[in-house]
Enzyme design. Structure first.
Site, short mmCIF file in Angstrom:
data_model
loop_
_atom_site.label_atom_id
_atom_site.label_comp_id
_atom_site.label_asym_id
_atom_site.label_seq_id
_atom_site.Cartn_x
_atom_site.Cartn_y
_atom_site.Cartn_z
N ASP A 98 0.85 -1.27 0.00
CA ASP A 98 0.21 0.04 0.16
C ASP A 98 1.01 1.01 -0.11
O ASP A 98 1.96 1.10 0.71
CB ASP A 98 -0.86 0.06 1.26
CG ASP A 98 -1.90 -1.12 1.20
OD1 ASP A 98 -1.96 -1.88 0.41
OD2 ASP A 98 -2.65 -1.05 2.29
N HIS A 154 5.03 -7.42 -0.30
CA HIS A 154 4.77 -8.56 -1.13
C HIS A 154 5.44 -8.83 -2.39
O HIS A 154 5.66 -7.62 -2.97
CB HIS A 154 3.18 -8.89 -1.40
CG HIS A 154 2.26 -8.68 -0.01
ND1 HIS A 154 1.87 -9.95 0.64
CD2 HIS A 154 2.23 -7.94 1.09
CE1 HIS A 154 1.35 -9.37 1.62
NE2 HIS A 154 1.69 -8.23 1.95
N SER A 256 7.75 3.64 5.43
CA SER A 256 9.00 4.31 4.88
C SER A 256 8.52 4.29 3.13
O SER A 256 7.61 4.68 2.78
CB SER A 256 10.10 3.64 5.28
OG SER A 256 11.24 4.56 4.82
#
Length: 300
Positions: A98, A154, A256
């Site tokens: 995300d 991922h 980050s």
């Protein structure tokens, strides 16, 4: 509502924002947060999450669990099954996390941008000019994870991680305000280079997770260790770890940036542009047609 307006007005003061998040003892604060966030004290946990909610749009509705042992436990939360869908098109390189899309586009030789007017050499980011050669004139996307976002990342495609290189550095904030003021910021900060090869293809991809103030720890499933400011082990670690698209690869201890690099022939997926919010699994880049066809034919 008044609190939210006050918070937004404060955060929009660029000089103050930069001062509060950079002109401070960044390394000491980062180490302190690493310790503080793991305290398993209900009062500390609840007060910390309450303050976090005050300054961010923290949404835990898609979290696998709603009760956390510590602030760190909340930072590194897992998602409910099915909370994200992964684009199954073999022509697509999916977003690993995300994020909010930052600078992105074509690599000019070895030059890319952290913000408009602020170029840097990607070979310096990699810490090895030879390691960057597969990505010369390729494609890149900068993905910024805000502190309230899901912090795990991922596999963008069926791939094999072959090497991880740890590069020690500073912990500048990586928000847009700092990116417009600090040259070569990503090259200065703590980071790791994760090199992978697409299964069934000769194409390589690279993920560069970059640390920031309050976050300088990275957990990768392919390594039996934690990469952090105090790490003193080998900088270059060869490994062999296969992932299917969407498999969890690791997580940040906070929030980050991840910069994704692909070779020449890849292109940005439609709609990928600075400022767009994207979720893990959504289309990020498009593979060269020949590469995706070969991958499908080989069965991955």
């Amino acid at each position: 509502m008044k609190t939210r307006r006050w918070r937004d007005a404060l955060l929009q003061q660029e000089d103050l924002n930069f001062l509060l998040t950079n002109r401070v003892p960044r390394m000491a604060l980062t180490r302190f947060m690493g310790w503080f966030s793991k305290l398993r004290n209900p009062w500390v946990r609840d007060a910390s999450i309450a303050v976090w909610r005050l300054f961010t749009e923290l949404d835990l509705s898609d979290s696998k669990k709603m009760h956390f042992d510590s602030l760190h436990d909340c930072f590194t939360r897992e998602l409910k099954p099915g909370a994200r869908s992964v684009d199954g098109d073999p022509d697509v390189l999916a977003s690993p996390c995300d994020a909010i899309v930052g600078a992105c586009g074509a690599v000019d030789g070895t030059r890319v941008f952290q913000a408009k007017g602020f170029p840097y050499e990607a070979a310096e980011l990699f810490g090895d000019a030879q390691a960057f050669e597969p990505f010369r004139d390729g494609c890149y996307v900068t993905l910024r994870l805000t502190s309230s976002m899901y912090h795990r990342f991922h596999a963008p495609h069926d791939s094999r991680v072959e090497r991880v290189t740890y590069l020690s550095g500073d912990t500048w904030n990586v928000n847009p305000i700092a990116l417009k003021r600090v040259e070569r910021l990503f090259c200065r900060n703590e980071r790791a280079l994760v090199e992978a090869r697409l299964l069934g293809s000769d194409h390589r991809i690279a993920l560069v997770p970059v640390a920031a103030i309050l976050v300088a720890s990275l957990r990768l499933h392919c390594l039996d260790l934690l990469l952090h400011l105090g790490y003193r082990g080998p900088k270059r670690i060869d490994c062999t770890a296969d992932y299917r698209k969407g498999d969890e690869m690791g997580w940040f201890e906070h929030g980050s940036t991840i910069i994704v690099f692909a070779p020449a022939g890849f292109s940005l997926s439609p709609g990928i542009a600075p400022g767009r919010q994207i979720r893990m699994g959504q289309a990020l880049m498009t593979l060269p047609r020949a590469a995706s066809t070969a991958s499908t034919a080989s069965g991955g």
